[in-house]
Motif scaffolding. Structure first.
Motif, PDB file in Angstrom:
ATOM      1  N   ALA A 108       0.850  -1.195   0.000  1.00  0.00           N
ATOM      2  CA  ALA A 108       0.000   0.000   0.000  1.00  0.00           C
ATOM      3  C   ALA A 108       0.881   1.239   0.000  1.00  0.00           C
ATOM      4  O   ALA A 108       1.911   1.284   0.695  1.00  0.00           O
ATOM      5  CB  ALA A 108      -0.914   0.012   1.226  1.00  0.00           C
ATOM      6  N   THR A 109       0.493   2.225  -0.783  1.00  0.00           N
ATOM      7  CA  THR A 109       1.200   3.511  -0.816  1.00  0.00           C
ATOM      8  C   THR A 109       0.188   4.606  -0.489  1.00  0.00           C
ATOM      9  O   THR A 109      -0.713   4.887  -1.279  1.00  0.00           O
ATOM     10  CB  THR A 109       1.809   3.782  -2.208  1.00  0.00           C
ATOM     11  N   ILE A 110       0.319   5.177   0.721  1.00  0.00           N
ATOM     12  CA  ILE A 110      -0.603   6.235   1.152  1.00  0.00           C
ATOM     13  C   ILE A 110      -0.141   7.558   0.540  1.00  0.00           C
ATOM     14  O   ILE A 110       1.031   7.923   0.642  1.00  0.00           O
ATOM     15  CB  ILE A 110      -0.644   6.324   2.694  1.00  0.00           C
ATOM     16  N   GLY A 111      -1.070   8.245  -0.081  1.00  0.00           N
ATOM     17  CA  GLY A 111      -0.716   9.450  -0.817  1.00  0.00           C
ATOM     18  C   GLY A 111      -0.650  10.711   0.022  1.00  0.00           C
ATOM     19  O   GLY A 111      -1.194  10.781   1.119  1.00  0.00           O
ATOM     20  N   LYS A 112       0.039  11.684  -0.538  1.00  0.00           N
ATOM     21  CA  LYS A 112       0.079  13.035   0.029  1.00  0.00           C
ATOM     22  C   LYS A 112      -0.989  13.888  -0.686  1.00  0.00           C
ATOM     23  O   LYS A 112      -1.383  13.589  -1.807  1.00  0.00           O
ATOM     24  CB  LYS A 112       1.452  13.666  -0.214  1.00  0.00           C
ATOM     25  N   VAL A 113      -1.413  14.950  -0.017  1.00  0.00           N
ATOM     26  CA  VAL A 113      -2.319  15.890  -0.675  1.00  0.00           C
ATOM     27  C   VAL A 113      -1.484  16.777  -1.587  1.00  0.00           C
ATOM     28  O   VAL A 113      -0.524  17.419  -1.140  1.00  0.00           O
ATOM     29  CB  VAL A 113      -3.085  16.744   0.362  1.00  0.00           C
ATOM     30  N   VAL A 114      -1.835  16.793  -2.866  1.00  0.00           N
ATOM     31  CA  VAL A 114      -1.053  17.541  -3.861  1.00  0.00           C
ATOM     32  C   VAL A 114      -1.985  18.538  -4.544  1.00  0.00           C
ATOM     33  O   VAL A 114      -3.124  18.218  -4.874  1.00  0.00           O
ATOM     34  CB  VAL A 114      -0.445  16.579  -4.903  1.00  0.00           C
ATOM     35  N   ASP A 115      -1.501  19.732  -4.759  1.00  0.00           N
ATOM     36  CA  ASP A 115      -2.313  20.787  -5.362  1.00  0.00           C
ATOM     37  C   ASP A 115      -1.428  21.613  -6.276  1.00  0.00           C
ATOM     38  O   ASP A 115      -0.551  22.333  -5.815  1.00  0.00           O
ATOM     39  CB  ASP A 115      -2.900  21.659  -4.239  1.00  0.00           C
ATOM     40  N   LEU A 116      -1.659  21.492  -7.573  1.00  0.00           N
ATOM     41  CA  LEU A 116      -0.880  22.305  -8.511  1.00  0.00           C
ATOM     42  C   LEU A 116      -1.661  23.548  -8.939  1.00  0.00           C
ATOM     43  O   LEU A 116      -1.333  24.188  -9.932  1.00  0.00           O
ATOM     44  CB  LEU A 116      -0.456  21.480  -9.733  1.00  0.00           C
ATOM     45  N   GLY A 117      -2.735  23.854  -8.207  1.00  0.00           N
ATOM     46  CA  GLY A 117      -3.400  25.135  -8.440  1.00  0.00           C
ATOM     47  C   GLY A 117      -4.581  25.108  -9.377  1.00  0.00           C
ATOM     48  O   GLY A 117      -5.054  26.156  -9.808  1.00  0.00           O
ATOM     49  N   GLN A 118      -5.101  23.930  -9.680  1.00  0.00           N
ATOM     50  CA  GLN A 118      -6.282  23.849 -10.539  1.00  0.00           C
ATOM     51  C   GLN A 118      -7.504  24.281  -9.716  1.00  0.00           C
ATOM     52  O   GLN A 118      -7.763  23.722  -8.662  1.00  0.00           O
ATOM     53  CB  GLN A 118      -6.416  22.396 -11.007  1.00  0.00           C
ATOM     54  N   GLY A 119      -8.251  25.233 -10.230  1.00  0.00           N
ATOM     55  CA  GLY A 119      -9.349  25.781  -9.439  1.00  0.00           C
ATOM     56  C   GLY A 119     -10.725  25.517 -10.014  1.00  0.00           C
ATOM     57  O   GLY A 119     -11.718  25.964  -9.457  1.00  0.00           O
ATOM     58  N   ASP A 120     -10.811  24.767 -11.102  1.00  0.00           N
ATOM     59  CA  ASP A 120     -12.096  24.535 -11.753  1.00  0.00           C
ATOM     60  C   ASP A 120     -12.740  23.261 -11.204  1.00  0.00           C
ATOM     61  O   ASP A 120     -12.302  22.145 -11.485  1.00  0.00           O
ATOM     62  CB  ASP A 120     -11.876  24.404 -13.265  1.00  0.00           C
ATOM     63  N   ALA A 121     -13.817  23.449 -10.430  1.00  0.00           N
ATOM     64  CA  ALA A 121     -14.479  22.299  -9.801  1.00  0.00           C
ATOM     65  C   ALA A 121     -15.229  21.451 -10.821  1.00  0.00           C
ATOM     66  O   ALA A 121     -15.750  20.391 -10.490  1.00  0.00           O
ATOM     67  CB  ALA A 121     -15.432  22.779  -8.710  1.00  0.00           C
ATOM     68  N   GLN A 122     -15.298  21.912 -12.053  1.00  0.00           N
ATOM     69  CA  GLN A 122     -15.924  21.114 -13.116  1.00  0.00           C
ATOM     70  C   GLN A 122     -14.870  20.357 -13.922  1.00  0.00           C
ATOM     71  O   GLN A 122     -15.139  19.844 -15.003  1.00  0.00           O
ATOM     72  CB  GLN A 122     -16.738  22.025 -14.050  1.00  0.00           C
ATOM     73  N   ASN A 123     -13.642  20.358 -13.441  1.00  0.00           N
ATOM     74  CA  ASN A 123     -12.588  19.589 -14.110  1.00  0.00           C
ATOM     75  C   ASN A 123     -11.762  18.895 -13.037  1.00  0.00           C
ATOM     76  O   ASN A 123     -10.591  19.208 -12.816  1.00  0.00           O
ATOM     77  CB  ASN A 123     -11.729  20.513 -14.983  1.00  0.00           C
ATOM     78  N   MET A 124     -12.383  17.980 -12.362  1.00  0.00           N
ATOM     79  CA  MET A 124     -11.733  17.355 -11.209  1.00  0.00           C
ATOM     80  C   MET A 124     -10.665  16.349 -11.622  1.00  0.00           C
ATOM     81  O   MET A 124      -9.743  16.077 -10.857  1.00  0.00           O
ATOM     82  CB  MET A 124     -12.784  16.713 -10.320  1.00  0.00           C
ATOM     83  N   GLY A 125     -10.777  15.825 -12.812  1.00  0.00           N
ATOM     84  CA  GLY A 125      -9.740  14.924 -13.298  1.00  0.00           C
ATOM     85  C   GLY A 125      -8.385  15.618 -13.318  1.00  0.00           C
ATOM     86  O   GLY A 125      -7.376  15.087 -12.848  1.00  0.00           O
ATOM     87  N   ALA A 126      -8.379  16.839 -13.827  1.00  0.00           N
ATOM     88  CA  ALA A 126      -7.131  17.611 -13.878  1.00  0.00           C
ATOM     89  C   ALA A 126      -6.640  17.932 -12.472  1.00  0.00           C
ATOM     90  O   ALA A 126      -5.434  17.969 -12.206  1.00  0.00           O
ATOM     91  CB  ALA A 126      -7.351  18.893 -14.671  1.00  0.00           C
ATOM     92  N   ALA A 127      -7.577  18.159 -11.550  1.00  0.00           N
ATOM     93  CA  ALA A 127      -7.197  18.486 -10.175  1.00  0.00           C
ATOM     94  C   ALA A 127      -6.554  17.289  -9.473  1.00  0.00           C
ATOM     95  O   ALA A 127      -5.644  17.442  -8.658  1.00  0.00           O
ATOM     96  CB  ALA A 127      -8.427  18.951  -9.395  1.00  0.00           C
ATOM     97  N   MET A 128      -7.027  16.089  -9.798  1.00  0.00           N
ATOM     98  CA  MET A 128      -6.514  14.889  -9.124  1.00  0.00           C
ATOM     99  C   MET A 128      -5.260  14.312  -9.783  1.00  0.00           C
ATOM    100  O   MET A 128      -4.532  13.540  -9.156  1.00  0.00           O
ATOM    101  CB  MET A 128      -7.595  13.810  -9.100  1.00  0.00           C
ATOM    102  N   ALA A 129      -5.028  14.659 -11.051  1.00  0.00           N
ATOM    103  CA  ALA A 129      -3.926  14.051 -11.802  1.00  0.00           C
ATOM    104  C   ALA A 129      -2.556  14.202 -11.114  1.00  0.00           C
ATOM    105  O   ALA A 129      -1.809  13.228 -11.019  1.00  0.00           O
ATOM    106  CB  ALA A 129      -3.888  14.615 -13.223  1.00  0.00           C
ATOM    107  N   PRO A 130      -2.216  15.386 -10.607  1.00  0.00           N
ATOM    108  CA  PRO A 130      -0.898  15.511  -9.957  1.00  0.00           C
ATOM    109  C   PRO A 130      -0.732  14.568  -8.758  1.00  0.00           C
ATOM    110  O   PRO A 130       0.352  14.009  -8.543  1.00  0.00           O
ATOM    111  CB  PRO A 130      -0.860  16.976  -9.513  1.00  0.00           C
TER     112      PRO A 130
END
Lengths: 337, 337
Positions: free
Chosen positions: B188-210
Motif C-alpha cells: 500500500a502507498t498512502i498518498g500526500k495531498v497535492v495541489d498544482l493550483g487547478q481551481g475549476d471544480a468542473q474539471n476534477m480529473g485535472a485536479a486529481m492528476a498531480p
C-alpha cells in the motif's frame, strides 16, 4: 437493562505501547477563559484569527497546532510517516487543506467529534503493527463554522435550548511514536454505531450517551477490568445531560463509574460561561486531551485513564429526512509509566 | 519536471498479504448498461431504489452491497472485526447509517473518491498488523445525491462542460481476511495531498492528476519496480482529461506507463452514453474494483495490478471561498497468486 450484546472482543492491546511524545493545543477566547485555560499552548482571541473567513481561521488553527506538536517533539514534517486527521466541516476541508501544506502521507478520518480518538487508536495500530515509526494525529472544530453549517447563521441570534452544547473553538494534535518518553497508549476499543432513537439534534449528548456506555462497558468486559483500574474515565463531549445518561446506562450494565467519571465538555467551560449543557465538537476532546489530560498525566495527577471520544453521526440532511441521531464512541487507554 | 520530492518511503508491504476473500457491487441503471455491466452483482434501475429520497437509496445500496459481500464470503456480521467505509455525502451519512444497521465496530473514513482504496490500505494494515482477522471495506456514491450536494439541483438542467464527469451510482464492498482464497493485497502507498493550483471544480480529473502521478511515481521508486511489473495500472476516477494528464506527468517523472494504464472512470461508461469526461465518485473505483477487476484477477486476465484510488478534496464551501482543488491518491497492489 442488559449489558450490550457483543459479537466478539472489541478491544486490542499494544505489545509495544506507542508513546505520545508530544501534544499541542490552540483554543479560542472562551476556551482560554475557562477552567482549563492555562493547559493550552495558545489562546486566540480573534474568531477570524487574521483570516477572511472562519473556515480559514480553523485551518490556520489546525495547521499551527500540528506545527507546534512537531516543534515540541523536536521533529520535522519529513520525520512523520502518516498524518491522521479530521474535523466537522463538510468533506473535512480543515484537515485536507492542512495536509496540503504539511505534505505528509494523509489518511482522512470522519468520526464526528470522536475523530481525535479514532485517530489515536488507528495511529497506535499503525505504529504497533509495524507500518509507521511516527504518526501525527489531529482534530479541530470552530464554533462559528459549525453553527452555520449545522444549525443557523449566528447572526440570526436564535435561542438555544438548555440541552444544546457549545462547539469548542480549538485544535489538538499529538505525535505518536514507537519510542520516546511520555504517556503510552496501551489499548484501543473501536466503537459500534449505536442509536436508541433520540431524534433531537439540539440534544446530542443524549444521542451519544448509549454509544459511550456501550464502548465503556465493552472495554471493561474485554479487559476484565473494574472501573477502579483507572484514575479517570472521561468521555469526549457529552455535556451535562449526556454524561448523566451515560453514568446511568453503565450502572445498568453492571459497572459503577460514578466516582471517577467526567466529560471533556463539562471540564472545559465553567458554569458562569453560559454555554448551557457544556462543550462539544471535534476540538473538545482534542484540546482537553492534548492540553489538560497530557499535563495531568505528566504531573502525576493521573496515572491511568480511559478516554472515550464520542461522536454524533448526524448531518443537516439526515435530520431533515427524519432520521434519528446515532452515536459512536472510540476508547483508548493512556497510561503514564 | 522533476520527480516528486519525497520525504521518505511511502510504501509499506505486507508480510502475510491479506486476502480479498469476497467482493460485491451494486450499481445504477447507466452503470448497468455500460461496458462493465455484467461484472456487477446487481443493477438497480430505480434511482430511488424504492426509498423516499436518493440519500436513503444510496444507504440501501451500500447496506445491501455489504450484506452481499458477507454472503459471498460465507460470513456473518459477527465474524467481522472492523468495518471501514465512507462516501461523498456531508458527514458520511451513508456509511454511518449503514454501520448503524450492521453493528460492526466502525472506522469512518473520508478520502473523497479515494475512500475505497484508503479503506483497503488501512484494512490490510489492521489485518497484517495483528489487530483483525476480517475487515469489511466499502464505499458508495449516487449521481443524484452528489449533484445536488456539490453542484446544482438536477431539476435545473444545467449544462455541463465537456471536462465534467458523471458521478457513478453504485456501492462496492470487499471482505479482507488473514487467510482464504482470492487476490491478495501485497503493498500500500498512502498518498500526500497535492495541489498544482487547478481551481475549476468542473474539471476534477485535472485536479486529481498531480496526486495520482505523485503516488504512482513514489510507489515505483519505493519498490524499485518498473511499470511492466504490473499487467495493469488503473486510477480511480480521473476520466479522459485527468488520465491523459497523469500519463504525461508520470512520463516527465521518468516512467512510461502508457501501454498498461487506464482509469476506472473511463472503463465504466461507453462513449455513446454521453457522460462527457467519464465516471467519478467514491462508487466509481469501488464498483470497478469489486466487480470488473476482481473478475479479471480471478479469470486470469490480470495477475498483478496497481490500483490508485483518487480523490478531489474540495467542498462547495472551499470553492466559494476561492480555494483551488487539491487531490490525493492512495495505491494498493493486488495480485492473484
Amino acid at each position: 437493562m442488559a449489558a450490550p450484546k457483543k459479537n466478539g472482543i472489541q478491544t486490542v492491546y499494544f505489545k509495544n505501547p506507542p508513546v505520545i511524545i508530544a501534544a499541542a493545543s490552540i483554543v479560542g477566547c472562551l476556551e482560554g477563559e475557562g477552567p482549563l485555560g492555562k493547559t493550552f499552548d495558545q489562546v486566540v482571541n480573534d474568531t477570524y484569527y487574521g483570516e477572511k473567513t472562519w473556515e480559514k481561521a480553523e485551518q490556520r488553527m489546525m495547521l499551527e497546532t500540528m506545527q507546534k506538536a512537531l516543534e515540541k517533539a523536536g521533529l520535522q514534517v519529513k520525520d512523520i510517516d502518516y498524518m491522521l486527521a479530521g474535523d466537522l466541516l463538510n468533506q473535512i476541508i480543515t484537515a485536507n487543506f492542512t495536509a496540503r501544506v504539511l505534505g505528509i502521507p494523509f489518511l482522512g478520518l470522519y468520526g464526528a467529534c470522536s475523530t481525535m480518538y479514532e485517530g489515536m487508536a488507528l495511529g497506535a495500530m499503525l505504529i504497533d503493527g509495524g507500518f509507521a515509526e511516527k504518526v501525527l494525529v489531529g482534530a479541530s472544530s470552530h464554533y462559528s463554522t459549525a453553527e452555520r453549517q449545522y444549525r443557523f447563521p449566528t447572526e440570526m441570534g436564535n435561542q438555544r435550548p438548555m440541552t444544546a452544547q457549545w462547539t469548542v473553538t480549538g485544535a489538538g494534535a499529538a505525535v505518536l511514536a514507537r519510542e520516546g518518553s511520555g504517556p503510552v497508549i496501551t489499548h484501543a476499543t473501536i466503537g459500534k454505531v449505536v442509536d436508541l432513537g433520540q431524534g433531537d439534534a439540539q440534544n446530542m449528548g443524549a444521542a451519544m450517551a448509549p454509544a459511550a456506555a456501550d464502548t465503556i462497558t465493552c472495554h471493561l468486559q474485554d479487559t476484565s477490568r473494574q472501573p477502579d483500574y483507572y484514575d479517570l474515565i472521561i468521555t469526549g463531549d457529552l455535556g451535562a445531560y449526556g454524561k448523566k445518561l451515560t453514568g446511568q446506562l453503565v450502572t445498568q450494565y453492571g459497572y459503577d463509574i460514578s466516582d471517577r467519571y467526567t466529560d471533556c465538555g463539562i471540564l472545559i467551560y465553567s458554569a458562569s460561561q453560559d454555554v448551557h449543557a457544556g462543550g462539544s465538537g471535534c476540538g473538545c476532546s482534542a484540546v482537553v486531551t492534548c492540553g489538560y489530560l497530557m499535563e495531568s498525566l505528566r504531573s502525576g495527577k493521573y496515572k491511568r485513564l480511559l478516554g472515550i471520544g464520542t461522536g454524533a453521526l448526524l448531518s443537516p440532511c439526515s435530520v431533515q429526512q427524519g432520521e434519528t441521531v446515532p452515536g459512536i464512541g472510540h476508547a483508548v487507554v493512556i497510561e503514564m509509566r
